[in-house]
Design a protein around this motif. Structure first.
Motif, PDB file in Angstrom:
ATOM      1  N   CYS A  68       3.836  -3.339 -12.903  1.00 49.47           N
ATOM      2  CA  CYS A  68       3.032  -3.007 -13.150  1.00 49.47           C
ATOM      3  C   CYS A  68       2.634  -1.963 -14.148  1.00 49.47           C
ATOM      4  CB  CYS A  68       1.894  -2.265 -11.577  1.00 49.47           C
ATOM      5  SG  CYS A  68       1.125  -3.455 -10.905  1.00 49.47           S
ATOM      6  N   LYS A  69       3.265  -0.815 -13.949  1.00 49.21           N
ATOM      7  CA  LYS A  69       4.314   0.163 -14.694  1.00 49.21           C
ATOM      8  C   LYS A  69       4.075  -0.697 -16.822  1.00 49.21           C
ATOM      9  CE  LYS A  69       5.348   3.982 -11.791  1.00 49.21           C
ATOM     10  NZ  LYS A  69       5.992   4.831 -10.279  1.00 49.21           N
ATOM     11  N   GLU A  70       5.677  -1.829 -16.237  1.00 47.84           N
ATOM     12  CA  GLU A  70       5.683  -2.446 -17.454  1.00 47.84           C
ATOM     13  C   GLU A  70       4.375  -3.088 -18.504  1.00 47.84           C
ATOM     14  OE1 GLU A  70       9.934  -5.020 -19.346  1.00 47.84           O
ATOM     15  OE2 GLU A  70       9.623  -5.106 -16.943  1.00 47.84           O
ATOM     16  N   CYS A  71       3.842  -3.875 -17.522  1.00 48.17           N
ATOM     17  CA  CYS A  71       3.352  -4.861 -18.721  1.00 48.17           C
ATOM     18  C   CYS A  71       1.412  -4.046 -17.895  1.00 48.17           C
ATOM     19  CB  CYS A  71       2.463  -6.131 -18.041  1.00 48.17           C
ATOM     20  SG  CYS A  71       2.896  -6.527 -16.748  1.00 48.17           S
ATOM     21  N   GLY A  72       1.022  -3.310 -16.909  1.00 49.12           N
ATOM     22  CA  GLY A  72      -0.716  -2.830 -16.285  1.00 49.12           C
ATOM     23  C   GLY A  72      -1.486  -2.862 -18.578  1.00 49.12           C
ATOM     24  N   ASP A  73      -1.266  -1.981 -19.556  1.00 51.70           N
ATOM     25  CA  ASP A  73      -1.623  -1.831 -20.315  1.00 51.70           C
ATOM     26  C   ASP A  73      -1.408  -3.402 -20.833  1.00 51.70           C
ATOM     27  OD1 ASP A  73      -2.087   0.997 -19.626  1.00 51.70           O
ATOM     28  OD2 ASP A  73      -0.353   1.753 -21.067  1.00 51.70           O
ATOM     29  N   PHE A  74      -0.937  -4.074 -21.471  1.00 54.53           N
ATOM     30  CA  PHE A  74      -0.822  -5.381 -22.074  1.00 54.53           C
ATOM     31  C   PHE A  74      -1.910  -6.119 -21.209  1.00 54.53           C
ATOM     32  CE2 PHE A  74       1.013  -9.561 -22.211  1.00 54.53           C
ATOM     33  CZ  PHE A  74       0.558  -9.317 -23.484  1.00 54.53           C
ATOM     34  N   LEU A  75      -1.876  -6.526 -20.244  1.00 56.91           N
ATOM     35  CA  LEU A  75      -2.764  -6.933 -19.089  1.00 56.91           C
ATOM     36  C   LEU A  75      -4.317  -6.445 -19.832  1.00 56.91           C
ATOM     37  CD1 LEU A  75      -1.698  -7.480 -15.754  1.00 56.91           C
ATOM     38  CD2 LEU A  75      -1.079  -8.476 -17.624  1.00 56.91           C
ATOM     39  N   ASP A  76      -4.389  -5.567 -19.782  1.00 58.20           N
ATOM     40  CA  ASP A  76      -5.970  -4.799 -19.984  1.00 58.20           C
ATOM     41  C   ASP A  76      -6.180  -5.422 -21.325  1.00 58.20           C
ATOM     42  OD1 ASP A  76      -6.396  -2.947 -17.783  1.00 58.20           O
ATOM     43  OD2 ASP A  76      -5.810  -1.248 -18.741  1.00 58.20           O
ATOM     44  N   LEU A  78      -4.899  -8.273 -22.938  1.00 60.98           N
ATOM     45  CA  LEU A  78      -5.330  -9.743 -22.824  1.00 60.98           C
ATOM     46  C   LEU A  78      -6.548 -10.027 -22.556  1.00 60.98           C
ATOM     47  CD1 LEU A  78      -2.687 -10.965 -20.809  1.00 60.98           C
ATOM     48  CD2 LEU A  78      -2.262 -11.570 -23.095  1.00 60.98           C
ATOM     49  N   VAL A  79      -7.173  -9.040 -21.369  1.00 63.93           N
ATOM     50  CA  VAL A  79      -8.545  -8.958 -21.096  1.00 63.93           C
ATOM     51  C   VAL A  79      -9.441  -9.196 -21.904  1.00 63.93           C
ATOM     52  CG1 VAL A  79     -10.389  -7.991 -19.742  1.00 63.93           C
ATOM     53  CG2 VAL A  79      -8.420  -8.779 -18.604  1.00 63.93           C
ATOM     54  N   LEU A  80      -9.264  -8.039 -23.004  1.00 64.15           N
ATOM     55  CA  LEU A  80      -9.764  -7.480 -24.847  1.00 64.15           C
ATOM     56  C   LEU A  80      -9.870  -8.685 -25.289  1.00 64.15           C
ATOM     57  CD1 LEU A  80      -8.929  -3.614 -24.727  1.00 64.15           C
ATOM     58  CD2 LEU A  80     -11.301  -4.962 -23.888  1.00 64.15           C
ATOM     59  N   LEU A  81      -9.056  -9.375 -25.196  1.00 68.90           N
ATOM     60  CA  LEU A  81      -8.639 -10.147 -26.117  1.00 68.90           C
ATOM     61  C   LEU A  81      -9.258 -11.688 -25.577  1.00 68.90           C
ATOM     62  CD1 LEU A  81      -4.778  -9.718 -27.837  1.00 68.90           C
ATOM     63  CD2 LEU A  81      -6.966  -9.379 -28.967  1.00 68.90           C
ATOM     64  N   SER A  82      -9.769 -11.775 -24.384  1.00 71.23           N
ATOM     65  CA  SER A  82      -9.533 -13.011 -24.172  1.00 71.23           C
ATOM     66  C   SER A  82     -10.930 -13.741 -24.222  1.00 71.23           C
ATOM     67  CB  SER A  82      -9.683 -13.168 -22.552  1.00 71.23           C
ATOM     68  OG  SER A  82     -10.081 -12.352 -21.960  1.00 71.23           O
ATOM     69  N   ASP A  87     -13.945 -16.427 -32.192  1.00 77.25           N
ATOM     70  CA  ASP A  87     -12.429 -16.257 -32.251  1.00 77.25           C
ATOM     71  C   ASP A  87     -11.719 -16.272 -31.232  1.00 77.25           C
ATOM     72  OD1 ASP A  87     -13.362 -16.657 -35.060  1.00 77.25           O
ATOM     73  OD2 ASP A  87     -13.148 -15.490 -35.653  1.00 77.25           O
ATOM     74  N   GLU A  88     -12.338 -15.974 -30.129  1.00 78.74           N
ATOM     75  CA  GLU A  88     -11.225 -15.626 -28.648  1.00 78.74           C
ATOM     76  C   GLU A  88     -11.714 -16.614 -28.175  1.00 78.74           C
ATOM     77  OE1 GLU A  88     -14.735 -13.147 -27.116  1.00 78.74           O
ATOM     78  OE2 GLU A  88     -13.823 -11.658 -27.674  1.00 78.74           O
ATOM     79  N   LYS A  89     -11.995 -17.948 -27.754  1.00 78.54           N
ATOM     80  CA  LYS A  89     -11.299 -18.655 -27.857  1.00 78.54           C
ATOM     81  C   LYS A  89     -10.034 -19.588 -28.070  1.00 78.54           C
ATOM     82  CE  LYS A  89     -14.417 -22.924 -29.442  1.00 78.54           C
ATOM     83  NZ  LYS A  89     -15.090 -23.687 -29.452  1.00 78.54           N
ATOM     84  N   TYR A  90      -9.937 -19.113 -29.155  1.00 76.86           N
ATOM     85  CA  TYR A  90      -8.553 -19.671 -30.074  1.00 76.86           C
ATOM     86  C   TYR A  90      -7.875 -19.084 -29.538  1.00 76.86           C
ATOM     87  CZ  TYR A  90     -10.846 -22.485 -32.472  1.00 76.86           C
ATOM     88  OH  TYR A  90     -12.445 -23.677 -33.352  1.00 76.86           O
ATOM     89  N   HIS A  91      -7.800 -17.611 -29.004  1.00 77.70           N
ATOM     90  CA  HIS A  91      -6.850 -15.780 -28.833  1.00 77.70           C
ATOM     91  C   HIS A  91      -5.659 -17.097 -27.120  1.00 77.70           C
ATOM     92  CE1 HIS A  91      -4.243 -12.563 -27.781  1.00 77.70           C
ATOM     93  NE2 HIS A  91      -4.296 -12.774 -29.198  1.00 77.70           N
ATOM     94  N   VAL A  92      -3.966 -17.008 -26.874  1.00 73.49           N
ATOM     95  CA  VAL A  92      -3.532 -17.106 -26.164  1.00 73.49           C
ATOM     96  C   VAL A  92      -3.604 -16.412 -24.811  1.00 73.49           C
ATOM     97  CG1 VAL A  92      -1.877 -15.805 -25.984  1.00 73.49           C
ATOM     98  CG2 VAL A  92      -1.105 -17.197 -25.339  1.00 73.49           C
ATOM     99  N   ALA A  93      -4.424 -15.381 -24.178  1.00 76.02           N
ATOM    100  CA  ALA A  93      -4.990 -14.309 -23.471  1.00 76.02           C
ATOM    101  C   ALA A  93      -6.275 -15.468 -22.682  1.00 76.02           C
ATOM    102  CB  ALA A  93      -5.724 -13.538 -24.134  1.00 76.02           C
TER     103      ALA A  93
END
Length: 236
Positions: A68-76, A78-82, A87-93
């Motif tokens: 969680c410490k390593e990827c918590g901000d990254f998960l946030d 991904l939520v914003l990019l999905s 265009d968002e539907k083409y992002h891997v998120a």
């Protein structure tokens, strides 16, 4: 016609937006033959862990906290990019949840993190290739192809964070299943799934753990969600 409605939660409060969910029906119901009133609280006090089991579970939780410490901000991020539009539907998120669900549908548990990352990459490639093939206008196709190309680079550039996310997912599933397996031994009501060969006994959907008004739901993804994804919905 007979209708079955299951009540397992009640709400308290004077205004709908601020109501709080509480476990249980909330009042004593009169028992009449037309209504099945079932008290099926699993006796949590009968759950016991050996010293080794407690040690193993603590290690799972420590690993989850580390990820969680390593990827918590990254998960946030991904939520914003999905998204499902533009265009968002083409992002891997936008395909991470789809990917994990596809693994459940295929009855695959997450094993090697590196191989799972490669599978995610291939899943995204296949999905977006099919999406791009539907575009008829060369200009639009070129624009969307660039979005996919940029997202593939995003995958490669953030490989470590994606792997930490996958490992986090794996550890959470393992810890959830550890608890579910312990509770299954205490379950007295059987659960059945309708198959082409008749009904078969399955494990419960999962459990809702509640204490002092707080609730956490644990779902058996590899069994219940798999059945939910794959069995024909004959009631529809």
């Amino acid at each position: 016609a007979e209708v079955i409605i299951v009540f397992h939660t009640h709400y308290t409060g004077d205004h709908v937006p601020s109501m709080q969910a509480k476990a249980g029906v909330g009042e004593t119901l009169n028992e009449i033959k037309e209504v099945a009133v079932i008290n099926n609280d699993t006796p949590m006090h009968k759950v016991g862990l050996s010293n080794q089991e407690q040690t193993n579970f603590n290690k799972m939780i420590s690993a989850i906290e580390k990820n969680c410490k390593e990827c918590g901000d990254f998960l946030d991020q991904l939520v914003l990019l999905s998204g499902t539009k533009g265009d968002e539907k083409y992002h891997v998120a936008s395909y991470v949840k789809q990917f994990f669900n596809s693994e459940i549908k295929a009855a695959r548990a997450i094993g090697d993190v590196g191989k799972t990352f490669a599978s995610l990459y291939n899943f995204y490639y296949d999905k977006t290739t099919a999406l791009l093939d539907k575009i008829k206008t060369p200009k639009t196709r070129a624009q969307k192809s660039k979005l996919v190309h940029d997202s593939q680079n995003y995958l490669r550039e953030n490989e470590g964070k994606f792997k930490a996310m996958i490992d986090l997912y794996k550890k959470i599933q393992e810890s959830k299943q550890f608890i579910i397996d312990k509770l299954d031994d205490l379950e007295t009501f059987r659960t059945f799934a309708l198959t082409d060969n008749g009904y078969k006994v399955t494990g419960p959907e999962g459990y809702v753990l509640h204490k002092d008004g707080d609730m956490v739901k644990l779902v058996n993804r590899l069994e219940f969600s798999y059945i939910n994804f794959t069995l024909a919905k004959k009631w529809r």
